[in-house]
Design a protein around this motif. Structure first.
Motif, PDB file in Angstrom:
ATOM      1  N   SER B  12      -3.677  -1.910  12.075  1.00  0.00           N
ATOM      2  CA  SER B  12      -2.346  -2.280  12.538  1.00  0.00           C
ATOM      3  C   SER B  12      -1.288  -1.770  11.561  1.00  0.00           C
ATOM      4  CB  SER B  12      -2.237  -3.787  12.701  1.00  0.00           C
ATOM      5  OG  SER B  12      -2.493  -4.416  11.471  1.00  0.00           O
ATOM      6  N   LEU B  13      -1.654  -1.729  10.293  1.00  0.00           N
ATOM      7  CA  LEU B  13      -0.705  -1.222   9.304  1.00  0.00           C
ATOM      8  C   LEU B  13      -0.448   0.269   9.520  1.00  0.00           C
ATOM      9  CD1 LEU B  13       0.891  -2.136   6.831  1.00  0.00           C
ATOM     10  CD2 LEU B  13      -0.983  -1.335   5.423  1.00  0.00           C
ATOM     11  N   TRP B  14      -1.541   1.001   9.790  1.00  0.00           N
ATOM     12  CA  TRP B  14      -1.404   2.459   9.978  1.00  0.00           C
ATOM     13  C   TRP B  14      -0.602   2.805  11.225  1.00  0.00           C
ATOM     14  CZ3 TRP B  14      -1.952   2.588   5.476  1.00  0.00           C
ATOM     15  CH2 TRP B  14      -3.078   2.827   4.721  1.00  0.00           C
ATOM     16  N   ASN B  15      -0.462   1.852  12.129  1.00  0.00           N
ATOM     17  CA  ASN B  15       0.295   2.157  13.337  1.00  0.00           C
ATOM     18  C   ASN B  15       1.792   1.937  13.168  1.00  0.00           C
ATOM     19  OD1 ASN B  15      -1.853   3.026  14.830  1.00  0.00           O
ATOM     20  ND2 ASN B  15      -2.423   0.949  15.446  1.00  0.00           N
ATOM     21  N   ARG B  16       2.192   1.567  11.986  1.00  0.00           N
ATOM     22  CA  ARG B  16       3.629   1.416  11.744  1.00  0.00           C
ATOM     23  C   ARG B  16       4.229   2.780  11.407  1.00  0.00           C
ATOM     24  NH1 ARG B  16       2.382  -3.962   9.199  1.00  0.00           N
ATOM     25  NH2 ARG B  16       1.912  -5.050  11.118  1.00  0.00           N
ATOM     26  N   ARG B  17       5.557   2.805  11.391  1.00  0.00           N
ATOM     27  CA  ARG B  17       6.230   4.053  11.057  1.00  0.00           C
ATOM     28  C   ARG B  17       6.405   4.205   9.548  1.00  0.00           C
ATOM     29  NH1 ARG B  17       9.005   6.913  14.605  1.00  0.00           N
ATOM     30  NH2 ARG B  17       8.447   8.463  13.048  1.00  0.00           N
ATOM     31  N   ALA B  18       6.608   3.092   8.866  1.00  0.00           N
ATOM     32  CA  ALA B  18       6.822   3.162   7.415  1.00  0.00           C
ATOM     33  C   ALA B  18       6.030   2.065   6.714  1.00  0.00           C
ATOM     34  CB  ALA B  18       8.310   3.011   7.085  1.00  0.00           C
ATOM     35  N   VAL B  19       5.244   2.456   5.726  1.00  0.00           N
ATOM     36  CA  VAL B  19       4.549   1.497   4.881  1.00  0.00           C
ATOM     37  C   VAL B  19       5.167   1.608   3.489  1.00  0.00           C
ATOM     38  CG1 VAL B  19       2.368   0.896   3.772  1.00  0.00           C
ATOM     39  CG2 VAL B  19       2.397   1.533   6.188  1.00  0.00           C
ATOM     40  N   LEU B  20       5.825   0.538   3.055  1.00  0.00           N
ATOM     41  CA  LEU B  20       6.489   0.564   1.751  1.00  0.00           C
ATOM     42  C   LEU B  20       5.562  -0.064   0.716  1.00  0.00           C
ATOM     43  CD1 LEU B  20       9.999  -0.793   2.857  1.00  0.00           C
ATOM     44  CD2 LEU B  20       9.198   1.581   2.826  1.00  0.00           C
ATOM     45  N   VAL B  21       5.257   0.675  -0.328  1.00  0.00           N
ATOM     46  CA  VAL B  21       4.354   0.161  -1.352  1.00  0.00           C
ATOM     47  C   VAL B  21       5.184  -0.248  -2.564  1.00  0.00           C
ATOM     48  CG1 VAL B  21       2.260   0.586  -2.663  1.00  0.00           C
ATOM     49  CG2 VAL B  21       2.639   1.807  -0.514  1.00  0.00           C
ATOM     50  N   SER B  22       5.100  -1.515  -2.913  1.00  0.00           N
ATOM     51  CA  SER B  22       5.924  -2.030  -3.994  1.00  0.00           C
ATOM     52  C   SER B  22       5.050  -2.752  -5.013  1.00  0.00           C
ATOM     53  CB  SER B  22       6.981  -2.981  -3.419  1.00  0.00           C
ATOM     54  OG  SER B  22       7.941  -3.277  -4.396  1.00  0.00           O
ATOM     55  N   GLY B  23       5.585  -3.010  -6.170  1.00  0.00           N
ATOM     56  CA  GLY B  23       4.846  -3.710  -7.213  1.00  0.00           C
ATOM     57  C   GLY B  23       5.444  -3.385  -8.565  1.00  0.00           C
ATOM     58  N   LYS B  24       5.174  -4.263  -9.543  1.00  0.00           N
ATOM     59  CA  LYS B  24       5.703  -4.042 -10.887  1.00  0.00           C
ATOM     60  C   LYS B  24       4.998  -2.871 -11.559  1.00  0.00           C
ATOM     61  CE  LYS B  24       8.730  -7.367 -11.840  1.00  0.00           C
ATOM     62  NZ  LYS B  24       9.762  -7.556 -12.822  1.00  0.00           N
ATOM     63  N   GLY B  25       5.609  -2.361 -12.608  1.00  0.00           N
ATOM     64  CA  GLY B  25       4.989  -1.273 -13.350  1.00  0.00           C
ATOM     65  C   GLY B  25       3.654  -1.693 -13.938  1.00  0.00           C
ATOM     66  N   GLY B  26       2.737  -0.732 -14.062  1.00  0.00           N
ATOM     67  CA  GLY B  26       1.486  -1.021 -14.750  1.00  0.00           C
ATOM     68  C   GLY B  26       0.372  -1.579 -13.885  1.00  0.00           C
ATOM     69  N   VAL B  27       0.618  -1.804 -12.589  1.00  0.00           N
ATOM     70  CA  VAL B  27      -0.455  -2.344 -11.759  1.00  0.00           C
ATOM     71  C   VAL B  27      -1.207  -1.243 -11.016  1.00  0.00           C
ATOM     72  CG1 VAL B  27       0.788  -4.511 -11.460  1.00  0.00           C
ATOM     73  CG2 VAL B  27       0.923  -2.771  -9.683  1.00  0.00           C
ATOM     74  N   GLY B  28      -0.758  -0.018 -11.146  1.00  0.00           N
ATOM     75  CA  GLY B  28      -1.429   1.091 -10.460  1.00  0.00           C
ATOM     76  C   GLY B  28      -0.826   1.386  -9.102  1.00  0.00           C
ATOM     77  N   LYS B  29       0.430   1.006  -8.921  1.00  0.00           N
ATOM     78  CA  LYS B  29       1.106   1.158  -7.632  1.00  0.00           C
ATOM     79  C   LYS B  29       1.089   2.596  -7.115  1.00  0.00           C
ATOM     80  CE  LYS B  29       5.475   1.199  -8.021  1.00  0.00           C
ATOM     81  NZ  LYS B  29       5.682   2.631  -7.742  1.00  0.00           N
ATOM     82  N   THR B  30       1.392   3.528  -8.002  1.00  0.00           N
ATOM     83  CA  THR B  30       1.473   4.921  -7.572  1.00  0.00           C
ATOM     84  C   THR B  30       0.102   5.452  -7.145  1.00  0.00           C
ATOM     85  OG1 THR B  30       3.411   5.284  -8.933  1.00  0.00           O
ATOM     86  CG2 THR B  30       2.167   7.227  -8.328  1.00  0.00           C
ATOM     87  N   THR B  31      -0.932   5.110  -7.913  1.00  0.00           N
ATOM     88  CA  THR B  31      -2.294   5.507  -7.552  1.00  0.00           C
ATOM     89  C   THR B  31      -2.687   4.917  -6.198  1.00  0.00           C
ATOM     90  OG1 THR B  31      -2.899   5.615  -9.879  1.00  0.00           O
ATOM     91  CG2 THR B  31      -4.699   5.420  -8.311  1.00  0.00           C
ATOM     92  N   LEU B  32      -2.337   3.650  -5.976  1.00  0.00           N
ATOM     93  CA  LEU B  32      -2.698   2.999  -4.720  1.00  0.00           C
ATOM     94  C   LEU B  32      -1.919   3.590  -3.545  1.00  0.00           C
ATOM     95  CD1 LEU B  32      -2.977  -0.694  -5.960  1.00  0.00           C
ATOM     96  CD2 LEU B  32      -4.827   0.893  -5.493  1.00  0.00           C
ATOM     97  N   SER B  33      -0.665   3.952  -3.767  1.00  0.00           N
ATOM     98  CA  SER B  33       0.108   4.615  -2.705  1.00  0.00           C
ATOM     99  C   SER B  33      -0.592   5.899  -2.296  1.00  0.00           C
ATOM    100  CB  SER B  33       1.522   4.967  -3.184  1.00  0.00           C
ATOM    101  OG  SER B  33       2.198   3.832  -3.628  1.00  0.00           O
ATOM    102  N   ALA B  34      -0.995   6.677  -3.303  1.00  0.00           N
ATOM    103  CA  ALA B  34      -1.670   7.941  -3.034  1.00  0.00           C
ATOM    104  C   ALA B  34      -2.972   7.681  -2.279  1.00  0.00           C
ATOM    105  CB  ALA B  34      -1.939   8.676  -4.346  1.00  0.00           C
ATOM    106  N   ALA B  35      -3.738   6.678  -2.729  1.00  0.00           N
ATOM    107  CA  ALA B  35      -5.037   6.402  -2.097  1.00  0.00           C
ATOM    108  C   ALA B  35      -4.864   5.953  -0.647  1.00  0.00           C
ATOM    109  CB  ALA B  35      -5.780   5.332  -2.897  1.00  0.00           C
TER     110      ALA B  35
END
Lengths: 369, 325
Positions: B12-35
């Motif tokens: 259901s998430l993949w069927n959206r138009r925009a998935v915004l990935v947020s989180g504080k620094g140091g939790v691996g947010k950028t890596t998880l966005s990429a994954a």
């Protein structure tokens, strides 16, 4: 020099680093240690998180620093000479004071403070928060009331911009922008008026009618403060580049945090600011001196016990590998440090930092390292 | 751990138009966005991975993590089904001026004005408005037959100022310059962001007390500004080698014989357990966990994407919408 000496000798210590590495906590713990060593200390934080306040027993942001009660600071012994104040910096208050101080007259100050756009200053102008920190720090240093000020910077790459914020303010209100919105120059040339009319048309098209005119009066009122702002920043820069100042980089073992630390180190160097070393937080670099997990084996009475000990041994192996990695990280940080700079590991305090005693322990642990 | 636990259907998430990935620094947010973007692309969806970075000029960690050769305001293809863009305020301003000003020469004149460009760059609200506008333009972009060119955008938001800055932006812009075309543009952006069928926010966190406290307070703030939270993604879950029985046995042994090595790992495990419990109690959205892995960079991204994939395929197979952890 060790951290203990630094807390005794310096007048200002600035902590920089990525978000979530424990800067605020480190600043608080160092403040506690310095105060308990007899100094009159102010911890200044611009991090909006309220955890520090809670640990210090402070309820709300006030207009002035709050003194940590002596029975709390010296809960475990006789009351000493040192005092600890904490202030969660409130940019709005700092800014308003600055406007009043730098304006030539009360009515000039009012022209800015009562302007509708003043409320949106921080949305309109990048760097207002950083500048407020600089202004507050400069004020406290000039006042000379404290022996030591610890400044906790916001978790952003822009943290050091507080030294340049006036530059950024100035850039916002630079000649070109001022010419766009600036007050009427009294020029009457046909060409000039034609150009102004065109600019007005474009601006009204983009921002909606009236906004450009509002900007014009605001920019006009604000422009008068710049000479004063520049003076304060120059004075602060002198303080911060002197040997009375030290910049500590706080990091955790995570790669992203380490990258930020490297970034800040380069940024300090580029600005000629005194880099004093690293504090490695949330690491297992320190030995805990416990007995090996295998020592539990003789006490296992049944197969479940044996499974339990085996599982613990496995965890201990994971822990060892992690501790080793953290120690080599610490060694890497210690390599190539300038003379007198340090690299120390803070104990992994885990969840214990919810109360003031936790800060006392952390402060002690950091200063005996 | 063979796959992302939680067993939550990402469908259901993949069927959206925009998935915004947020989180504080140091939790691996950028890596998880990429994954997440790589996983969605591998499952056959055309994905636009977008970076919303405060330093538009600096090197892009996110671009490097997916192997994008360029990081700029122009969309570049990275691999089948995956494109990358670094949103830029200046690009958004350009598009905005071209669409807003009634005649082309006026837009050109405005764009040539360095004073105006500088003004648009200098204000944070105006800068974010530019970023939001470019995002909106990309989401709206369509093939000649009307199909959206980028049906799914995964947006890596900056660590500070996160999703909330985007959501509160319309409010500040509207009170700053009510009635102007900028207000209209950000209102349209807000409509997209606040629509739970088109947008989902994923909060990334770590299984430790402070990150979880921050995640919970972010979740509350998202609610206040009307942004739809879809899931919490917990990164670097420590391995748990115990059964409930062996754990109880160990506690008995340690109580009698005192702490032994492995104590810190044990405490960390306990904190992780506590963190997951708190999250489950205080939010109603699914919680996914990803294990701590001894990998970095692109290898880590690919492995995490693999762990995220089975849940996707399972979802497609079962046609289900949601499962519980």
């Amino acid at each position: 020099m060790n951290l203990d000496g630094m807390l005794r000798d310096k007048r200002v210590i600035v902590l920089c680093g990525a978000g979530g590495v424990g800067k605020t906590t480190t600043a608080a713990a160092l403040g506690v240690a310095a105060a308990r060593a007899g100094r009159h200390v102010l911890v200044l934080t611009i991090d909006p998180a309220r955890r520090l306040a809670e640990a210090m027993g402070l309820k709300e942001n006030g207009p002035e620093p709050t003194t940590v009660p002596l029975e709390r600071l010296y809960a475990d012994g006789p009351v000493g000479e040192g005092r600890l104040d904490v202030w969660m910096l409130e940019p709005r208050i700092v800014f308003e004071r600055m406007v009043r101080k730098l304006s030539a007259t009360e009515s000039a100050a009012r022209a800015i403070l009562d302007h509708r756009l003043y409320r949106f200053l921080s949305e309109l102008v990048a760097g207002v928060q950083e500048y407020a920190a600089a202004e507050a720090l400069d004020g406290f240093l000039a006042e000379g009331h404290y022996d030591l000020i610890l400044l906790d910077t916001p978790p952003s790459r822009h943290a050091l911009d507080f030294l340049e914020a006036p530059g950024r303010l100035a850039r916002f209100l630079d000649e070109r922008v001022v010419s766009l919105f600036g007050p009427d120059s009294g020029r009457t040339g046909r060409l000039w008026q034609g150009a102004q009319a065109l600019v007005g048309k474009v601006l009204d098209g983009i921002f909606g009618g009236g906004f450009a005119q509002e900007m014009r009066t605001f920019v006009g009122a604000f422009g008068g403060l710049f000479a004063g702002i520049r003076l304060h920043t120059e004075r602060l820069r002198e303080h911060l580049t002197s040997k009375d100042a030290a910049f500590l980089l706080v990091t955790s073992p995570e790669a992203a945090a380490m990258r930020e630390a490297t970034f800040f180190r380069d940024a300090l160097q580029a600005r000629g600011l005194p880099f004093a070393g690293y504090v490695l937080n949330r690491s297992w670099a320190r030995e805990d001196g416990l007995a090996p997990a295998a020592n539990l084996k003789p006490h296992a009475n049944n197969s479940t016990d044996t499974d339990a000990v085996l599982a613990l041994e496995h965890l201990a192996g994971v822990e060892d590998a992690r501790a080793k990695a953290h120690r080599s990280l610490l060694d890497r940080l210690a390599e190539g440090l300038p003379l007198g700079a340090l690299a120390i590991a803070a104990p992994d305090a885990g969840a214990d930092l919810e109360d003031f005693r936790g800060l006392v322990h952390l402060g002690d642990a950091l200063t005996v390292a | 751990m063979a796959r992302a636990d939680g067993g939550v259907v990402l469908d259901s998430l993949w069927n959206r138009r925009a998935v915004l990935v947020s989180g504080k620094g140091g939790v691996g947010k950028t890596t998880l966005s990429a994954a997440m973007a790589v996983a969605a692309a591998r499952s056959g969806r055309p994905v636009l991975l977008a970076e919303l970075s405060p330093d538009e000029g600096g090197p892009s960690t996110l671009a490097a993590l997916v192997g994008a050769k360029e990081a700029g305001a122009k969309v570049v293809p990275v691999r089948p089904n995956l494109s990358f863009v670094r949103l830029a305020a200046s690009e958004g301003h350009r598009q905005f001026l071209e669409e807003t000003l009634p005649v082309k020469w006026l837009a050109d004149a405005a764009l040539r004005s360095r004073a105006l460009r500088r003004f648009l760059e200098a204000g944070p609200a105006l800068k974010e408005m530019g970023l939001l506008y470019q995002m909106l333009t990309l989401v709206r972009r369509a093939h000649p037959d009307g199909r959206p060119m980028y049906p799914l955008a995964v947006v890596d938001l900056p660590a500070t100022g996160h999703a909330l800055a985007l959501a509160t932006l319309p409010r500040s812009v509207l009170s700053l310059m009510p009635g102007g075309p900028i207000g209209r543009a950000v209102r349209e952006g807000l409509d997209l962001l606040q629509d739970p069928t088109r947008t989902g926010v994923v909060l990334t966190s770590l299984p430790e007390p402070l990150p979880v406290s921050e995640t919970l307070s972010m979740a509350r703030e998202l609610k206040d500004v009307g942004l739809p939270l879809s899931a919490v993604l917990l990164n670097r879950l420590p391995e748990d080698p115990f059964t409930p029985e062996s754990r109880a046995a160990l506690d008995r042994l340690l109580e009698t014989h005192g702490p032994h090595r492995g104590q810190r790992a044990l405490e960390r495990l306990e904190r992780a357990r506590e963190a997951r419990k708190r999250l489950a109690e205080d939010t109603s959205v699914p919680q996914w966990g990803l294990p701590e892995l001894a990998l970095t960079g692109m290898a880590l991204v690919e492995r995490l994407a693999e762990l995220l994939l089975p849940t996707l395929e399972e979802a497609a197979h079962a046609g289900g919408r949601e499962a519980t952890p």
